[in-house]
Motif scaffolding. Structure first.
Motif, PDB file in Angstrom:
ATOM      1  N   MET A 284       0.842  -1.200   0.000  1.00 59.57           N
ATOM      2  CA  MET A 284       0.000   0.000   0.000  1.00 59.57           C
ATOM      3  C   MET A 284       0.875   1.247   0.000  1.00 59.57           C
ATOM      4  N   LYS A 285       0.254   2.354  -0.360  1.00 56.20           N
ATOM      5  CA  LYS A 285       0.999   3.622  -0.378  1.00 56.20           C
ATOM      6  C   LYS A 285       0.631   4.425   0.871  1.00 56.20           C
ATOM      7  N   LEU A 286       1.658   5.028   1.455  1.00 52.65           N
ATOM      8  CA  LEU A 286       1.454   5.878   2.635  1.00 52.65           C
ATOM      9  C   LEU A 286       2.003   7.271   2.333  1.00 52.65           C
ATOM     10  N   ILE A 287       1.229   8.287   2.663  1.00 48.03           N
ATOM     11  CA  ILE A 287       1.754   9.660   2.570  1.00 48.03           C
ATOM     12  C   ILE A 287       1.684  10.289   3.954  1.00 48.03           C
ATOM     13  N   VAL A 288       2.838  10.758   4.436  1.00 48.22           N
ATOM     14  CA  VAL A 288       2.910  11.436   5.732  1.00 48.22           C
ATOM     15  C   VAL A 288       3.100  12.922   5.459  1.00 48.22           C
ATOM     16  N   PHE A 289       2.206  13.746   6.026  1.00 47.67           N
ATOM     17  CA  PHE A 289       2.337  15.184   5.783  1.00 47.67           C
ATOM     18  C   PHE A 289       2.063  15.976   7.055  1.00 47.67           C
ATOM     19  N   ASN A 290       2.276  17.282   6.955  1.00 51.11           N
ATOM     20  CA  ASN A 290       2.024  18.179   8.084  1.00 51.11           C
ATOM     21  C   ASN A 290       0.505  18.309   8.291  1.00 51.11           C
ATOM     22  N   GLY A 291       0.031  17.741   9.384  1.00 52.08           N
ATOM     23  CA  GLY A 291      -1.402  17.714   9.645  1.00 52.08           C
ATOM     24  C   GLY A 291      -1.957  19.037  10.116  1.00 52.08           C
TER      25      GLY A 291
ATOM     26  N   GLU B 181      -5.315  21.315   4.340  1.00 51.34           N
ATOM     27  CA  GLU B 181      -5.410  21.334   2.873  1.00 51.34           C
ATOM     28  C   GLU B 181      -4.399  20.372   2.239  1.00 51.34           C
ATOM     29  N   ASN B 182      -3.379  19.970   3.012  1.00 50.22           N
ATOM     30  CA  ASN B 182      -2.436  18.949   2.522  1.00 50.22           C
ATOM     31  C   ASN B 182      -3.159  17.652   2.178  1.00 50.22           C
ATOM     32  N   LEU B 183      -4.250  17.402   2.855  1.00 50.07           N
ATOM     33  CA  LEU B 183      -5.024  16.189   2.595  1.00 50.07           C
ATOM     34  C   LEU B 183      -5.572  16.211   1.168  1.00 50.07           C
ATOM     35  N   ILE B 184      -6.025  17.372   0.730  1.00 51.14           N
ATOM     36  CA  ILE B 184      -6.548  17.496  -0.647  1.00 51.14           C
ATOM     37  C   ILE B 184      -5.418  17.238  -1.642  1.00 51.14           C
ATOM     38  N   LEU B 185      -4.221  17.800  -1.357  1.00 54.85           N
ATOM     39  CA  LEU B 185      -3.078  17.590  -2.252  1.00 54.85           C
ATOM     40  C   LEU B 185      -2.746  16.101  -2.344  1.00 54.85           C
ATOM     41  N   ALA B 186      -2.743  15.417  -1.186  1.00 56.12           N
ATOM     42  CA  ALA B 186      -2.403  13.991  -1.167  1.00 56.12           C
ATOM     43  C   ALA B 186      -3.417  13.176  -1.977  1.00 56.12           C
ATOM     44  N   VAL B 187      -4.695  13.477  -1.798  1.00 56.27           N
ATOM     45  CA  VAL B 187      -5.746  12.734  -2.518  1.00 56.27           C
ATOM     46  C   VAL B 187      -5.645  13.002  -4.022  1.00 56.27           C
ATOM     47  N   ASP B 188      -5.234  14.224  -4.380  1.00 58.04           N
ATOM     48  CA  ASP B 188      -5.097  14.575  -5.804  1.00 58.04           C
ATOM     49  C   ASP B 188      -3.732  14.186  -6.383  1.00 58.04           C
ATOM     50  N   SER B 189      -2.956  13.384  -5.628  1.00 52.02           N
ATOM     51  CA  SER B 189      -1.618  12.927  -6.062  1.00 52.02           C
ATOM     52  C   SER B 189      -0.664  14.082  -6.371  1.00 52.02           C
ATOM     53  N   LYS B 190      -0.843  15.199  -5.677  1.00 50.76           N
ATOM     54  CA  LYS B 190       0.099  16.324  -5.827  1.00 50.76           C
ATOM     55  C   LYS B 190       1.250  16.133  -4.839  1.00 50.76           C
ATOM     56  N   ASN B 191       2.339  16.829  -5.081  1.00 51.15           N
ATOM     57  CA  ASN B 191       3.507  16.709  -4.196  1.00 51.15           C
ATOM     58  C   ASN B 191       3.218  17.245  -2.807  1.00 51.15           C
ATOM     59  N   VAL B 192       3.318  16.383  -1.819  1.00 54.95           N
ATOM     60  CA  VAL B 192       3.142  16.847  -0.438  1.00 54.95           C
ATOM     61  C   VAL B 192       3.799  15.841   0.511  1.00 54.95           C
ATOM     62  N   GLY B 193       4.401  16.349   1.568  1.00 53.38           N
ATOM     63  CA  GLY B 193       4.965  15.481   2.610  1.00 53.38           C
ATOM     64  C   GLY B 193       5.961  14.471   2.082  1.00 53.38           C
ATOM     65  N   THR B 194       5.888  13.263   2.622  1.00 50.16           N
ATOM     66  CA  THR B 194       6.759  12.158   2.190  1.00 50.16           C
ATOM     67  C   THR B 194       5.884  11.021   1.689  1.00 50.16           C
ATOM     68  N   VAL B 195       6.208  10.537   0.506  1.00 48.84           N
ATOM     69  CA  VAL B 195       5.459   9.397  -0.061  1.00 48.84           C
ATOM     70  C   VAL B 195       6.272   8.132   0.186  1.00 48.84           C
ATOM     71  N   ILE B 196       5.629   7.147   0.811  1.00 50.11           N
ATOM     72  CA  ILE B 196       6.328   5.895   1.123  1.00 50.11           C
ATOM     73  C   ILE B 196       5.617   4.762   0.387  1.00 50.11           C
ATOM     74  N   SER B 197       6.378   3.968  -0.357  1.00 45.40           N
ATOM     75  CA  SER B 197       5.743   2.845  -1.064  1.00 45.40           C
ATOM     76  C   SER B 197       6.739   1.708  -1.231  1.00 45.40           C
TER      77      SER B 197
END
Ligand code: UTP
Length: 225
Positions: A198-205, A209-225
Motif C-alpha cells: 500500500m501507499k502511505l503519505i505522511v504530511f504536516n497535519g 489542505e495537505n489532505l486534498i493535495l495527497a488525494v489529488d496525487s500532488k507533491n506533499v509530505g513524504t510518499v512511502i511505497s
C-alpha cells in the motif's frame, strides 16, 4: 474514485485539542466524500491519552489496561468527529473491522479511534486499509513528513520526499510497540502496509489542505511505497 484511510494524529488535533482544525478536517473530508471518494478516518488520543496512561500506570494497571484506557480516549475524539460529520458518517464510532466493512458498504464515512491493545491508531489505519481494500493511507502528523532522523532532536535532520518502507523502518527509533509510543508511524503499521504494497503519505497535519493535495496525487509530505 479512490478508497482512502485518513489517519489524523492525536499530536495534531488533540495536543491540545484544536476544534478549529478538527472542524476544517471535517469540512475537507466531507468535500472529498462528496467528490465520490470512499473515506475512513482514524483519530488518535493525543496528550489526554498519554495523561490517562500515566494515571493507569500510577494505579499499577498492566500495560494492556493502560492501552485500553488510551483507546477509550481516542474513541471520544472519534465520537466528536463522527457527530461533526453528521449524515455522512454511520452514526456511531466504529469499534471493529467487521463494523468498518459494514459502514463502508453502506456508503458512509468510517470513523474510528483505537481498536485493541498492543499497537497505535496507525496500525488501526493499516488494518482498516487492508480490510477495506484501500489504495492510500495518509497520516497528518506534527512534522512536514519523514526525516533522515528525529527532527525534534536533531537540527540537521533532512525531510525526505520519497522513500521505501525499508528506508522508513531504518530511520525510526522504535521497532516494536510501547504503550504511549510517539513516532511518525508505528512499526506494526509499517509491516502491514509493506506486506500489502500500500501507499502511505505522511504530511504536516496542521495544514489540513495537505489532505486534498495527497488525494489529488500532488507533491506533499513524504510518499512511502
Ligand atoms: P494513538 O494512536 O492514539 O496516538 O496512540 P496519537 O495521539 O495519534 O499519536 P501520534 O499523533 O500518532 O503521535 C496512543 C496510545 O493508545 C494506545 C497505545 O498505548 C498508544 O501508544 N492504543 C491506541 C492502543 O493500545 N491500541 C489502539 O488501537 C490505539
Amino acid at each position: 474514485m479512490t478508497r482512502i484511510v485518513v489517519r489524523i494524529g492525536g499530536s495534531v488535533v488533540a495536543s491540545p485539542v484544536n476544534t478549529n482544525l478538527m472542524g476544517k478536517y471535517a469540512d475537507i473530508i466531507r468535500q472529498i466524500k462528496l467528490q465520490g471518494h470512499e473515506v475512513a478516518v482514524i483519530l488518535g488520543g493525543g496528550t489526554l491519552a498519554r495523561e490517562f496512561i500515566e494515571i493507569a500506570k500510577n494505579l499499577n494497571l498492566e500495560p494492556a489496561a493502560q492501552d485500553r484506557i488510551a483507546i477509550s480516549v481516542s474513541r471520544l475524539y472519534a465520537q466528536l468527529f463522527m457527530e461533526k460529520l453528521g449524515d455522512l458518517g454511520c452514526g456511531k464510532v466504529i469499534t471493529s473491522l467487521d463494523e468498518a466493512a459494514e459502514c463502508f458498504s453502506q456508503g458512509k464515512i468510517v470513523v474510528m479511534g483505537g481498536l485493541k491493545p498492543g499497537h497505535t491508531t496507525d496500525t488501526v489505519g493499516a488494518l482498516v486499509a487492508e480490510r477495506l481494500g484501500v489504495d492510500l493511507l495518509v497520516k497528518g502528523t506534527n512534522q512536514e513528513g519523514v526525516y533522515t532522523k528525529d527532527p525534534c532532536k536533531f537540527s540537521d535532520a533532512v525531510k525526505l520526499d520519497k522513500m521505501t518502507f525499508d528506508d522508513l523502518s531504518r530511520v525510526l527509533e522504535y521497532s516494536e510497540h510501547k504503550v504511549g509510543i510517539h513516532q511518525v508511524i508505528d512499526p506494526m503499521a509499517i509491516d502491514i502496509l509493506k506486506r500489502k504494497h500500500m501507499k502511505l503519505i505522511v504530511f504536516n497535519g496542521f495544514k489540513p489542505e495537505n489532505l486534498i493535495l495527497a488525494v489529488d496525487s500532488k507533491n506533499v509530505g513524504t510518499v512511502i511505497s
